[in-house]
Design a protein around this motif. Structure first.
Motif, PDB file in Angstrom:
ATOM      1  N   TRP A 270       0.867  -1.185   0.000  1.00  0.00           N
ATOM      2  CA  TRP A 270       0.000   0.000   0.000  1.00  0.00           C
ATOM      3  C   TRP A 270       0.898   1.228   0.000  1.00  0.00           C
ATOM      4  N   MET A 287       2.547   0.685   3.611  1.00  0.00           N
ATOM      5  CA  MET A 287       1.534   0.995   4.613  1.00  0.00           C
ATOM      6  C   MET A 287       0.821  -0.267   5.092  1.00  0.00           C
ATOM      7  N   PRO A 291      -4.614   3.356   2.042  1.00  0.00           N
ATOM      8  CA  PRO A 291      -4.315   4.730   2.452  1.00  0.00           C
ATOM      9  C   PRO A 291      -5.565   5.491   2.878  1.00  0.00           C
ATOM     10  N   GLY A 306      -1.756   7.542   6.059  1.00  0.00           N
ATOM     11  CA  GLY A 306      -1.952   6.136   6.380  1.00  0.00           C
ATOM     12  C   GLY A 306      -1.074   5.819   7.574  1.00  0.00           C
TER      13      GLY A 306
END
Length: 351
Positions: A270, A287, A291, A306
């Motif tokens: 991510w 992430m 997000p 995020g």
């Protein structure tokens, strides 16, 4: 005694009577400097239903003065700037910032005052609720008891306190409330971004040590730096800009991003890319979850994008952060983020 505000939003008149204490704008700033607030007005990052529809409302001096009272009460309680935005948005929806008395058959049950609080529901006596300082204090007292209100969108936080039959109605007042809160903060000599580490429009995406350098030995294709931040650490936009990418990237694609990656998995997991002024682009990888922002969304410096995870090509939780110049998102456009951010007054890797 009902509160009497004699400081209008954005005006230079220097005094507000709050909680029985007369404050000059300068003194208020030195006594009760607000905690920094880098959260977006819409903490979830998703557009709220009807957001911005209230922007057409024209406020008179009394309404603006009530907004200042609401904000200043929160400041005296040492609550973050964001609490003032939530409270003002709530009052805009409930009363248009008019201290409403008993409207007879037009009342919503026994609702009174700026927040349409009800004596029958334990908010106080009618006389108390009609005091804007008392009403604001009671609103904040209930707001801070809502677990995680700081991470909620404005409309979610307001609804958690008010329990309105129209839970999405608060969203349309976000832009107006944000402006009123910002003006009130300035009137009190406060900087809402104080403590956020924003210098000249830039800030560190996380505060954590650098555990892998830009194109270090044995990693010539490592086009950024890795911060050793723990899982769940908020990741903030390094500067204002427009989100141009917010997606999952893994190889193989069917691995996905909703589980930890690994050194045998390719891609950023991510990740988010932001285009800034001057054709600068920043990238934030690995992430934990989807997000909190979407493509096309404008973000401010310090806005949460995020949280740190370990999706994609990652051996453990960290943030991979890149800076690209000339609008070139490839490796050829990448520059070392450490000296770049240093030039903008930000020292990366500081704990």
């Amino acid at each position: 005694m009902n509160a009497r505000a004699i400081l209008a939003v954005g005006a230079a008149v220097p005094v507000v009577l709050v909680l029985g204490v007369t404050l000059t704008a300068a003194a208020a700033g030195t006594i009760d400097q607000l905690p920094g607030d880098c959260l977006p007005t819409n903490a979830s990052g998703t557009p709220q239903p009807g957001a911005g529809e209230g922007a057409h409302l024209e406020l008179n001096a009394a309404q603006r003065a009530n907004a200042v009272i609401i904000y200043t009460v929160g400041a005296k309680m040492r609550l973050p700037h964001r609490a003032g935005i939530v409270a003002i948005a709530t009052a805009l929806q409930e009363s248009h910032l008019v201290n409403l008395g008993n409207l007879g058959a037009n009342n919503d049950h026994d609702s009174l005052g700026l927040f349409q609080q009800r004596p029958s529901q334990g908010w106080g006596t009618p006389e108390q609720i009609m005091d804007p300082v008392y009403a604001s204090t009671k609103f904040y007292q209930r707001l801070v008891r809502v677990k995680g209100w700081e991470q909620m969108s404005v409309t979610e936080a307001a609804q958690a306190v008010q329990r309105s039959a129209f839970p999405d109605a608060y969203a349309k007042w976000e832009p107006v409330a944000t402006k009123l809160a910002g003006d009130a903060a300035k009137g009190l000599g406060r900087d809402p971004s104080a403590g956020c580490g924003i210098v000249g429009g830039w800030t560190a995406p996380v505060v954590a040590p650098i555990v892998s350098a830009f194109r270090g030995p044995g990693r010539p294709d490592h086009h950024g730096v890795d911060f050793g931040a723990s899982r769940g650490t908020p990741i903030r936009a390094a500067s204002a800009g427009v989100v141009i990418v917010a997606q999952c990237q893994t190889t193989p694609a069917d691995w996905g991003c909703n589980r930890d990656g690994g050194i045998s998995i390719g891609g950023c997991g991510w990740y988010v890319e932001i285009k800034h002024a001057g054709n600068v682009m920043t990238r934030y990888c690995h992430m934990l979850a989807r997000p909190a922002v979407t493509v096309g969304q404008r973000v401010g410096a310090g806005q949460i994008l995020g949280v740190v995870g370990t999706s994609g090509n990652s051996s453990g939780p960290h943030l991979h952060f890149e800076v690209h110049l000339g609008g070139d998102s490839n490796g050829t456009g990448a520059v070392d983020p450490v000296p770049f951010m240093h030039q903008h007054g930000i020292e990366l890797g500081k704990k």
